[in-house]
Design an enzyme around this catalytic site. Structure first.
Site, mmCIF file in Angstrom:
data_model
loop_
_atom_site.group_PDB
_atom_site.id
_atom_site.type_symbol
_atom_site.label_atom_id
_atom_site.label_comp_id
_atom_site.label_asym_id
_atom_site.label_seq_id
_atom_site.Cartn_x
_atom_site.Cartn_y
_atom_site.Cartn_z
ATOM 1 N N HIS B 139 10.760 -0.729 -9.211
ATOM 2 C CA HIS B 139 11.744 0.073 -8.486
ATOM 3 C C HIS B 139 13.082 -0.661 -8.565
ATOM 4 C CE1 HIS B 139 13.744 1.805 -4.936
ATOM 5 N NE2 HIS B 139 12.858 2.774 -4.962
ATOM 6 N N ASP B 216 6.101 -6.678 -4.541
ATOM 7 C CA ASP B 216 6.715 -5.545 -3.850
ATOM 8 C C ASP B 216 5.581 -4.591 -3.485
ATOM 9 O OD1 ASP B 216 7.776 -3.104 -3.175
ATOM 10 O OD2 ASP B 216 9.105 -2.942 -4.924
ATOM 11 N N GLN B 219 4.604 0.497 -2.061
ATOM 12 C CA GLN B 219 3.702 1.616 -2.352
ATOM 13 C C GLN B 219 2.243 1.244 -2.159
ATOM 14 O OE1 GLN B 219 4.651 4.615 -2.802
ATOM 15 N NE2 GLN B 219 6.833 4.204 -2.984
ATOM 16 N N LYS B 242 6.848 4.137 4.964
ATOM 17 C CA LYS B 242 5.912 4.673 3.971
ATOM 18 C C LYS B 242 4.477 4.588 4.468
ATOM 19 C CE LYS B 242 8.879 3.377 0.084
ATOM 20 N NZ LYS B 242 9.593 4.598 -0.303
ATOM 21 N N CYS B 380 14.276 6.125 -8.663
ATOM 22 C CA CYS B 380 14.838 4.779 -8.581
ATOM 23 C C CYS B 380 14.092 3.829 -9.501
ATOM 24 C CB CYS B 380 14.831 4.252 -7.149
ATOM 25 S SG CYS B 380 15.839 5.225 -6.041
#
Lengths: 166, 423
Positions: B139, B216, B219, B242, B380
């Protein structure tokens, strides 16, 4: 009929399938690149001006149907017009897309371009329709690159879509 | 709902785990909305998930009965707010199995978490001609901060490629390491394609070269059981919104010794032990990184979201989402003229696709006519789009409150798009 259904009608779909004046113009006197970084619409507009009139115009690029059809119909509308007439059309088109010009009122010069009036109800798509006109404006003024973002935003402060985080 | 459509892979089925999607849906007031006179089919969960009533109620209770600034005063409300705010650190620690609560830093979101590591660790330990490894699937929030660092320090970025299925090339990753490699920052799950990267292996490879690694997890945290001790990563970043929590709050996990070594990024109140005009002594971790009044209500909302997810069970969530992904992949995959982008063997519930001859933005606008919310664009993640040679995709991303029937609505809506454009 909903705004989207009104927009995705035959005229626009036809111009999307068979864009008019498609392709790079040989011996262009003016040209500009238009970019909407949010959705990836990316077009090039080429002009040949003679005696302050648009003698020839072409465009190419990669874009959504609304942008491509808008560009295609724009080329038909401004071909043969004087530069000041083309600028008037660009302004009127922009005002219509933003809902500031009533397409059913008299006194404008948009003609068939009013098929795009429904875009005013799809705020995330307004820039798709306006980008070709903004790029035309840049080409007329020899500004090499137009963008729908930042200082070059043709619709500043209109609360339109910004870059999302996902 | 009964879900006899596909045969699940190994592992328990969601309904065997006591999961009842119709009951779960009743917790989410927004799911009763109608859009264009059609029931909302919300398939944009990778951008932001919806909030259950339990989280909304907790947020309102804080706002109506518990609000004051934290860590400041001795009065009743400040004590309540401080206690509730700090209690969430323990919930987050347990959620990701961190060793200690002080390894949990509150931030405004994944983006700030990564930027904090860039400023606090990167600017201190990464210099000219050093190298940072990223992957092509990142991302922008895990690319741009490192690019800023590279520009200012003269460091270089090295990028792990992926294959046509959207899986990272681990041999290529291994070969990127050299004596100048100082840091690795990779996503746990790709937001654009859904690929679940083999991050445990990637951590082990980085550590074999003595290089720290940030994952990261924006998600991943909503969909997978994350165990930072098992992964052994040095940093793990994720967001509240999220995972059914509020926007404006995120987490940076860091191993205590790594956080200690870092310089603070923001200066201000609440991050100090003492201040004179000659010298400031910083507080210990994690307060060292938490200058200023934090998003107190949002942190407390995140705590409620964690309670809610735990109440449903992350195993049941994963089982149901796996079933949604399998069903969606089958149904969308069998449509002629539709190409699924991202066919990794291990995927989270994300389905990126292209409809032949139709730009994704036109797909998105027309799906919205049927009440179906998908994300269209580059997500993104422009390098992913470039890798697959597309300007953008349409992306359906699922949460545990989605149903197989909603996937049928999506498929019907895609068919209508094709019909409109067939002319």
């Amino acid at each position: 009929m909903s705004a989207a259904n009104q927009l995705y009608q035959e005229v626009i779909l036809d111009h999307n399938r068979k864009p008019r004046n498609w392709g790079k113009l040989e011996h262009a006197s003016h040209h500009a690149e238009g970019l909407n970084p949010l959705c990836g619409d990316h077009i090039f507009v080429y002009l040949r001006l003679r005696d302050a009139s648009v003698e020839a115009i072409g465009f190419e690029g990669q874009s959504c149907a609304i942008c491509k059809a808008s560009a295609s119909m724009m080329t038909q509308s401004v071909k043969g017009k004087r530069v000041d007439e083309a600028e008037t059309l660009a302004r009127e088109f922009r005002e219509m897309a933003l809902g500031k010009l009533d397409p059913s009122a008299s006194g404008h010069h948009l003609g068939r371009l009013t098929v795009f009036s429904g875009v005013r109800d799809l705020p995330t798509r307004v820039k798709c329709a306006i980008l070709p006109w903004h790029t035309l404006h840049s080409a007329l003024h020899s500004i090499a690159r137009a963008s729908t973002e930042g200082d070059a935003d043709p619709v500043p402060g209109s609360g339109l879509e910004r870059a999302g985080h996902a | 709902m009964k879900s006899a459509v596909t045969t699940p892979r190994a592992g328990a089925r969601a309904d065997d785990l006591g999961f009842d999607v119709e009951r779960v849906r009743q917790d989410f007031p927004i799911l009763t909305l109608k859009v264009n006179d059609k029931p909302l089919v919300f398939l944009d969960n990778a951008a932001s998930s919806q909030m259950p009533q339990q989280v909304i109620d907790r947020y309102v209770r804080y706002r109506s009965r518990e609000h004051a600034n934290i860590h400041r005063a001795v009065h009743y409300l400040s004590e309540v707010a401080t206690r509730e705010y700090e209690a969430v650190r323990a919930k987050v620690r347990a959620l990701i199995n961190a060793r200690e609560e002080r390894e949990i830093v509150y931030t405004s979101g994944t983006t700030e978490s990564i930027n904090l590591v860039m400023h606090g660790y990167g600017r201190k330990f990464i210099g000219a001609d050093d190298e940072v490894i990223l992957s092509v699937l990142e991302h922008h929030s895990n690319i741009v901060p490192w690019q800023m660092l590279a520009q200012e320090s003269g460091a270089h970025l090295r990028v792990v490629p992926c294959n046509d299925a959207g899986e990272l090339d681990i041999d290529a990753y291994r070969s990127l390491f050299n004596a100048r490699t100082r840091f690795v920052a990779v996503g746990h799950v790709s937001n654009a394609l859904g690929t679940v990267n083999p991050v445990k292996e990637m951590v082990a490879i980085a550590h074999a070269h003595g290089v720290p690694i940030l994952l990261d997890g924006a998600q991943a945290a909503p969909h997978l059981q994350v165990d930072v001790q098992d992964l052994d990563c040095d940093f793990y970043a994720f967001s509240g919104h999220k995972m059914c929590g509020p926007t404006g709050v995120g987490i940076l996990y860091g191993k205590a010794e790594r956080l200690r070594a870092m310089q603070p990024f923001k200066g201000g109140g609440d991050m100090i032990l003492s201040v004179t005009f000659d010298r400031t002594v910083y507080a210990d971790i994690p307060q060292k990184f938490e200058a200023g009044t934090p998003p107190i209500a949002e942190v407390i909302g995140l705590g409620a979201a964690i309670d809610y997810l735990n109440g449903i069970g992350l195993d049941a969530i994963k089982a149901h989402e796996d079933e949604l992904l399998r069903y969606a992949t089958d149904r969308v995959g069998e449509l002629s003229g539709v190409r699924i982008i991202g066919r990794a063997r291990s995927k989270a519930a994300v389905l990126s696709f292209e409809v032949d001859g139709v730009h994704p933005h036109d797909v998105g606008t027309l799906l919205n006519e049927d009440g179906v919310a998908v994300r269209t664009g580059h997500h993104c993640a422009q390098p992913v789009m470039q890798r697959f040679g597309v300007p953008a995709t349409a992306r359906a991303s699922f949460a545990f409150y989605n149903t197989l029937r909603e996937i049928d609505v999506l498929v019907g809506a895609i068919r209508k798009v094709q019909k409109v454009f067939a002319g």
